[in-house]
Design an enzyme around this catalytic site. Structure first.
Site, PDB file in Angstrom:
ATOM      1  N   ASP A  87       0.871  -1.164   0.000  1.00 48.61           N
ATOM      2  CA  ASP A  87       0.000   0.000   0.000  1.00 48.61           C
ATOM      3  C   ASP A  87       0.920   1.229   0.000  1.00 48.61           C
ATOM      4  OD1 ASP A  87      -2.125   1.705  -0.033  1.00 48.61           O
ATOM      5  OD2 ASP A  87      -3.199   0.755   1.607  1.00 48.61           O
TER       6      ASP A  87
HETATM    7  C1  NOJ Z   1      -3.931   4.018   0.099  1.00 48.10           C
HETATM    8  C2  NOJ Z   1      -5.115   3.113   0.156  1.00 48.10           C
HETATM    9  O1  NOJ Z   1      -5.116   2.375   1.368  1.00 48.10           O
HETATM   10  C3  NOJ Z   1      -5.189   2.139  -1.004  1.00 48.10           C
HETATM   11  O2  NOJ Z   1      -6.383   1.431  -0.928  1.00 48.10           O
HETATM   12  C4  NOJ Z   1      -5.050   2.875  -2.300  1.00 48.10           C
HETATM   13  O3  NOJ Z   1      -5.172   1.974  -3.376  1.00 48.10           O
HETATM   14  C5  NOJ Z   1      -3.701   3.579  -2.314  1.00 48.10           C
HETATM   15  N1  NOJ Z   1      -3.648   4.540  -1.223  1.00 48.10           N
HETATM   16  C6  NOJ Z   1      -3.435   4.293  -3.627  1.00 48.10           C
HETATM   17  O4  NOJ Z   1      -4.183   5.416  -3.725  1.00 48.10           O
END
Ligand code: NOJ
Length: 758
Positions: A291
């Site tokens: 993530d």
């Molecule tokens: C953080 C989020 O937790 C995730 O779900 C997302 O895909 C990413 N940022 C990218 O934006």
């Protein structure tokens, strides 16, 4: 033919670069051979490059790297980047791809990812809402459309579906998943993966999907985002992992790990989860992206000393790609040289990335998704029609007394009241991709578009829900004091035959980082409701929200309640379809609605405990000051007609492996309108080697019935459906007694017993 030539062209480039023979080896036939042949040409630096993902500057969801665009461009040119996210538009993706294709030594194309969560520019209901339709075909269709619109804008990879089972309405991201049930979430996971990816990832109308967040993210303690997760092995396997296993089996191209730690280990450094379960036991061959920044965040977790150490922990645990974390690019090279990360692990990670790129068709045509012609092939009108269709199916009728719904012909004056009544933005929800601000059909507009000409509609906002600026990045400041709009609303309500009140939550009260301790009707909304009730009792409360709300007062005092969630672009039209009776509501809740926030986490598939709740001992596993059960349980939803379940029977009282039994019951439409019922099947394993939930969903069917019509509904029950992660640490069904339960929600069920003999 074209494909072969292009591939030949690229491989020739590699061989020339290496000063090698340019003939394509005959072994380069399938993806694996192609992957190996590319890997063989790569330097360690180039390999590390494939494991780096950069943000393209928009939609920041975390701290961005301290690197300017010039530096990023240089790194793209030098083959030091494998993928990007948030690069939006054909032109922008084409430009970034060109930097790589025209400058880097090996010309390995980039992937472009984006959070396409519930639509790209045509916005569908938020996932929790859409799951309320229990309509897997519809959910596959919306993913297909989202893929089509994304691909036409240069995107070939979505960070969706989010399949974190979540039981806590305080968690802001509950809107982004499919609720509290692992079985239903698994079904949605498969539908979404199929919708995004279809059977051919190289088709420019499809994109790679991501199963996220692996794992446990929906179980953050106290409902706080990013918070510590305490789950044991039993819970992990039986509740959290099934949707991920289903997505892996369905061939999802990528996984994303999660920010949280589980029992002391951040998911990003979790060897058991990523290497042992996902890659070894499930034999899944896609790649895991971290993530956003979750690799360097292990410094804050207190697990890593610095970025380099974080890179070591993450790569060794099977996190293949570093999303905007800047850890792999600074750490991996020297970690390999120092022997702290093996080149074998790096090779495995790179192969996984290359495999997805080959499958996406990027080696054949790096600009496959950066094709302006794709946009011309799209019919946005058709997409709108699908958005309206799925939105009306996602609406859940929670209460309907005094014959208020569908709106009767005798109603000639409707007052539409509430902060969300003419809100054209909130229905777009959070995680809205390229859904334009204020682009939804509001409830007021929907009614105006659809009521007959002799009905007069008046409108008053009554109060603002929020104050000041609202945005993706900032929590909303709630209006808790300003009631200056009340009087106008009271006057209009007093003049109407029927009042429709739109209350709930702003789009930015749910989503990432939007946990709340108060999940009631925020600000002055409840006060407004009570004031209106004094002058007109004929109120239909339409809830527009992204999480289950505490609506006990409304449930006890307001005759009709419609859960309309955040339904996307066509919200108002879809709500009007239901209110006016053009569509008979069929949605069912994928998540329990609490009586009080203190019940959270609340879910139907609980364990019985040693002192199960019983009315003569109200404090047994319950509360001294509130009932224990949900206000509206999982699976609940009314219709304008009524259904009767009867004659539950099983074909055999004993089930043996290889000999499934049939469960049958009659379902009758006892009302006066045609309707659709989502009939649900639950089981309970009465005695097992570990404690088991009091109910578990194991099947559902959508049954359409004309007034007075009755059908026999049949489910097959086999041994596999009785399996769970047992005390032996494996999935198995244990011999013994079971209950089968059927009904229209998880509370009101008929049951019969059978046994499994092995
Ligand atoms: C953080 C989020 O937790 C995730 O779900 C997302 O895909 C990413 N940022 C990218 O934006």
């Amino acid at each position: 033919m074209k494909k072969r030539c292009l591939l030949g062209f690229f491989l020739c480039c590699f061989f020339i670069a290496k000063g090698q023979d340019t003939t394509i080896p005959s072994s380069v036939k399938n993806v694996e051979a192609k992957v190996d042949s590319v890997l063989a040409l790569m330097t360690l630096e180039e390999k590390v490059g494939q494991l780096v993902q950069y943000n393209g500057s928009w939609d920041l969801t975390g701290p961005a790297l301290e690197m300017n665009n010039k530096q990023k461009e240089e790194n793209l040119k030098n083959g030091k980047v494998g993928a990007m996210l948030n690069v939006l538009s054909v032109e922008a993706t084409r430009k970034a791809q060109k930097l790589v294709m025209e400058n880097s030594r090996l010309k390995i194309p980039l992937m472009f990812g984006y959070d396409v969560i519930h639509g790209y520019s045509t916005i569908f209901p938020v996932p929790l809402a859409e799951t309320s339709s229990w309509d897997l075909e519809a959910m596959e269709k919306t993913a297909q459309i989202a893929a089509l619109e994304s691909a036409a804008n240069g995107i070939n990879w979505t960070f969706s579906p989010m399949i974190d089972v979540s039981r806590d309405a305080r968690w802001g991201r509950i809107m982004e998943g499919s609720g509290e049930d692992p079985y239903l979430t698994s079904k949605v996971a498969v539908a979404k993966v199929q919708g995004y990816q279809s059977n051919d990832l190289a088709n420019p109308h499809t994109i790679a999907a991501t199963a996220k967040h692996f794992a446990g993210y929906g179980f953050g303690e106290a409902g706080r985002d990013y918070n510590t997760v305490h789950i044991g092995e039993n819970e992990l396997h039986n509740t959290i992992l099934p949707p991920f296993k289903a997505a892996a089996k369905a061939g999802v191209a990528t996984f994303m790990n999660s920010f949280n730690d589980i029992d002391g280990t951040p998911a990003t450094a979790h060897i058991t989860l990523q290497r042992d379960i996902l890659k070894r036991d499930w034999n899944w061959n896609g790649f895991v992206v971290s993530d956003w920044g979750s690799i360097p965040e292990m410094i804050a977790h207190g697990l890593a000393r610095d970025k380099k150490h974080a890179a070591q922990l993450a790569l060794n645990a099977g996190s293949d790609m570093d999303m905007e974390g800047g850890a792999y690019e600074i750490g991996l090279l020297s970690l390999v040289e120092e022997g702290k990360v093996s080149e074998e692990y790096i090779n495995d990670a790179v192969k996984r990335v290359l495999r997805v790129k080959f499958k996406l068709g990027l080696f054949d045509d790096p600009y496959l998704y950066a094709n302006p012609e794709l946009l011309d092939q799209i019919s946005f009108e058709e997409h709108k029609a699908v958005a309206r269709d799925v939105a009306k199916k996602s609406i859940v009728l929670l209460k309907n007394e005094n014959g208020l719904l569908p709106i009767q012909d005798s109603v000639k004056k409707i007052a539409v009241i509430g902060p969300l009544a003419n809100d054209k933005d909130t229905p777009i929800g959070n995680w809205r991709a390229q859904g334009e601000t204020n682009s939804a059909v509001s409830l007021l507009e929907g009614l105006q578009n659809n009521v007959s000409k002799d009905v007069g509609i008046s409108y008053a906002k009554g109060a603002d829900l929020g104050m000041g600026e609202r945005s993706f990045l900032m929590p909303l400041e709630i209006n808790k004091t300003d009631t200056s709009g009340f009087q106008e609303a009271i006057t209009k309500a007093s003049e109407a035959d029927l009042v429709i009140m739109a209350l709930g939550e702003d789009a930015f009260q749910t989503g990432e980082g939007r946990s709340q301790v108060d999940i009631g009707l925020a600000g002055v909304q409840k006060e407004l409701l009570k004031e209106i009730q004094k002058v007109n009792k004929n109120i239909v409360l339409v809830l527009i929200n992204g999480r289950p709300l505490e609506i006990t007062y409304a449930s006890e005092n307001i005759p009709a309640i419609v859960e309309a969630w955040q339904l996307g672009s066509e919200s108002g039209n879809a709500i009007a379809d239901v209110l006016l009776g053009d569509y008979n509501p069929s949605g069912k809740l994928p998540v329990s609605f609490p009586r009080a926030v203190g019940q959270e986490p609340l879910y139907y598939n609980q364990k019985n405990t040693g002192r199960p709740f019983n009315p003569t001992h109200v404090t047994y596993s319950g509360y001294a000051d509130e009932k224990k059960d949900a206000l509206y349980p999982f699976g609940f939803g009314l219709s304008y007609t009524s259904f009767e379940y009867g004659n539950l029977s099983i074909s055999e009282e004993e089930l043996t492996p290889g000999n499934p039994i049939e469960v049958s019951f009659s379902l009758k439409n006892t009302g006066e309108r045609e309707g659709k019922e989502i009939a649900q099947l639950y089981i309970r394993d009465l005695v097992a080697s570990t404690t088991r939930p009091v109910k578990e969903l194991k099947g559902f069917k959508m049954v359409k019935l004309a007034p007075g019509e009755s059908k026999t509904v049949t489910f097959q029950m086999n041994e596999a459906m009785l399996q769970f992660y047992s005390v032996n640490k494996k999935w198995e069904a244990e011999a013994g007694e079971f209950e089968i339960m059927v009904g229209g929600n998880s509370r009101d069920l008929q049951k019969v017993k059978f046994s499994l003999k092995k």
